[in-house]
Design an enzyme around this catalytic site. Structure first.
Site, PDB file in Angstrom:
ATOM      1  N   CYS A  16       0.671  -1.107   0.037  1.00 26.35           N
ATOM      2  CA  CYS A  16       0.025  -0.041   0.141  1.00 26.35           C
ATOM      3  C   CYS A  16       0.761   1.373  -0.016  1.00 26.35           C
ATOM      4  O   CYS A  16       2.047   1.010   0.328  1.00 26.35           O
ATOM      5  CB  CYS A  16      -0.859  -0.027   1.410  1.00 26.35           C
ATOM      6  N   GLY A  42      -0.338   0.181  -5.165  1.00 25.78           N
ATOM      7  CA  GLY A  42      -1.498  -0.358  -4.681  1.00 25.78           C
ATOM      8  C   GLY A  42      -2.563   0.355  -5.754  1.00 25.78           C
ATOM      9  O   GLY A  42      -2.719   1.343  -5.896  1.00 25.78           O
ATOM     10  N   ASN A 117       0.368   1.148   6.012  1.00 29.36           N
ATOM     11  CA  ASN A 117       0.881   0.415   4.952  1.00 29.36           C
ATOM     12  C   ASN A 117       1.729  -0.820   5.778  1.00 29.36           C
ATOM     13  O   ASN A 117       2.597  -0.215   6.779  1.00 29.36           O
ATOM     14  CB  ASN A 117       1.986   1.272   4.179  1.00 29.36           C
TER      15      ASN A 117
END
Ligand code: SF4
Length: 485
Positions: A16, A42, A117
């Protein structure tokens, strides 16, 4: 709808990306810009939450940043001078809208939004405990555990509650949080996932990678240190280090593949490291060929480094179409195998009759490598060798990278000779783990106290894996029950 490339199922999937900015007019527009630069981390969903001094505003959507956050209407609704954002590939919890971040909750201390993340490796265990005690979860994301731990902490201030929560989680987290009082950014004590800080006038910016600072026109200040929480309140920045100090273990795969080559990760230019990996690979595993050819795009910097070190011409023997994959219809099984041809095509005129070495960043399942070797042979290459800019990927990642289960990883089932046969190359070699560390400026991997997380290559995980161990334990119990039952 634009989402993850349907053909790219033979790569580890990015985790992410997070971005946050405080004290700037039109904060949400800057977050959207930063998320554009982090889109490679992502592609399944994106979200932004802003705070206007009174209210929080959130927009979350499945798909890319482009198309979801480029209308004046959407950005105009996200009022305020402070905002955080997130791009996501679903590593835990599935890809429904309820799992799209930032996640938000009204706590006793006020509003709290978080973008994460990484991956919490004891999330299931904590969640079970929280649910038993009455917490009601809105999503299946591991990140929501952090919100519930903050909500139920006995401490008074939000910062103390967050620290209390983070002391209970295991695994990898880089976070940007938005509160009534400002913004908090933090990185887990091992610094597994990256997080950097920048400045643009009075605005403070946090981002997964420096490339997002570049696109916002901001100046890079420094990386957030492992175990550090940075609080921005009324333009004033304070740093807190409440965790027991440990040796850091940042993810080595950020340098091999995940981060953009134009980013600086933990003080190293990703592009330069990838070139150095290629040079080490040439030293360790040279081969007599006419051309060095990258598997585009991720193999390109390593191939340049390999070619320079070996004194062999670098050539583009595979041409990648940039218009296929992400926008093409989701393929059924019948056309899925054609995907690699739509995306990559042999530069037949160049490779016919030549001995070539292909350079790629990694081999996961091996299916794409096989198709690319076959494509080169069909184009008339006399010899096709393959060199890989990372050691064999033998283990799953539990820190926010979507790896297939271990049994699907080619290197966990085969030795190098068997892999060579599988991909039908004339020779196959990987960089050694010490070679990879040398490319990062280290003398070698320090056994017993490695400088990086390299668990997908070595199986040496830097944290406990509570959920995974418990799941394995239950499976063992089930198996023994079946045997004795
Ligand atoms: S297991 Fe591999 S991909 Fe996961 S954090 Fe460690 S080095 Fe990175």
């Amino acid at each position: 709808m634009l989402t993850t490339d349907p053909y790219d199922d033979d790569k580890l999937r990015e985790e992410c990306g997070i971005f946050g900015v405080s004290d700037v007019e039109g904060a949400a527009a800057m977050v959207a810009l930063g998320l554009h630069a982090l889109q490679h981390r992502g592609q399944e969903a994106a979200g932004i939450t802003s705070f206007d001094g009174q209210d929080f505003h959130t927009h979350r959507a499945v798909g890319h940043v482009a198309g979801n956050f480029d209308s004046e209407e959407v950005i105009g609704e996200l009022r305020g001078h402070t905002a955080i954002g997130h791009v996501r590939y679903a590593t835990t919890g599935g890809s429904g809208l309820r799992n799209v971040q930032p996640l938000y909750a009204d706590l006793v201390s006020g509003g709290f939004a978080v973008g994460h993340n990484g991956n919490i490796s004891n999330a299931m265990t904590l969640r079970r405990d929280l649910v038993r005690r009455g917490s009601i979860f809105q999503s299946t994301s591991d990140t929501e555990v952090i919100i519930h731990l903050v909500a139920t902490s006995g401490y008074r201030t939000l910062l103390d509650r967050l620290i209390d929560a983070l002391k209970r989680v295991e695994g990898a987290y880089s976070l940007v949080c938005l509160t009534n009082e400002g913004m908090i950014a933090c990185r887990d004590p091992l610094g597994i996932r990256p997080l950097v800080m920048g400045k643009l006038g009075d605005a403070i910016i946090f981002a997964s990678e420096t490339v997002a600072l570049d696109i916002a026109g901001a100046e890079f200040i420094r990386s957030i240190e492992p175990g550090e929480l940075v609080v921005v309140r009324d333009g004033v920045l304070t740093s807190h280090k409440p965790f027991i100090q440990q040796s850091q273990r940042p993810c080595i795969f950020e340098h091999v593949y995940f981060s953009r080559p134009d980013s600086i990760v933990d003080g190293n230019s990703v592009y330069s490291v990838r070139k150095a990996i290629g040079a080490e690979l040439a030293k360790e595993n040279g081969v007599d060929v006419d051309y060095v050819i990258p598997v585009p795009d991720s193999g390109t910097p390593a191939a340049i480094g390999y070619a320079e070190a070996a004194g062999i011409p670098f050539e583009l023997g595979i041409i990648r179409s940039h218009y296929v994959g992400r926008t093409f219809i989701q393929p059924g099984d019948g056309v899925r195998h054609l995907g690699v041809k739509l995306k990559h095509n042999a530069n037949r005129h160049l490779v016919a009759g030549k001995k070539i070495v292909l350079i790629d960043d990694s081999i996961v399942r091996g299916t794409t490598s096989l198709k690319i070797v076959q494509m080169m042979r069909e184009a008339g290459a006399a010899e096709v060798h393959m060199r890989i800019a990372s050691p064999p990927t033998m283990n799953s990642c539990f820190y926010g990278v979507d790896t297939p289960e271990r049994s699907k990883l080619l290197a966990s089932n085969m030795d190098i000779e068997q892999m060579r046969e599988f991909i039908q190359a004339d020779s196959l070699a990987f960089i050694s783990i010490d070679g990879l560390y040398r490319a990062l400026g280290e003398d070698s991997r320090h056994q017993g106290q490695p400088q990086y997380c390299d668990a997908c290559f070595t199986g040496d995980y830097p944290t406990s894996l509570t959920d995974h161990d418990e799941a394995e334990q239950s499976e063992l119990i089930l198996l023994s029950e079946r045997k004795t039952g």
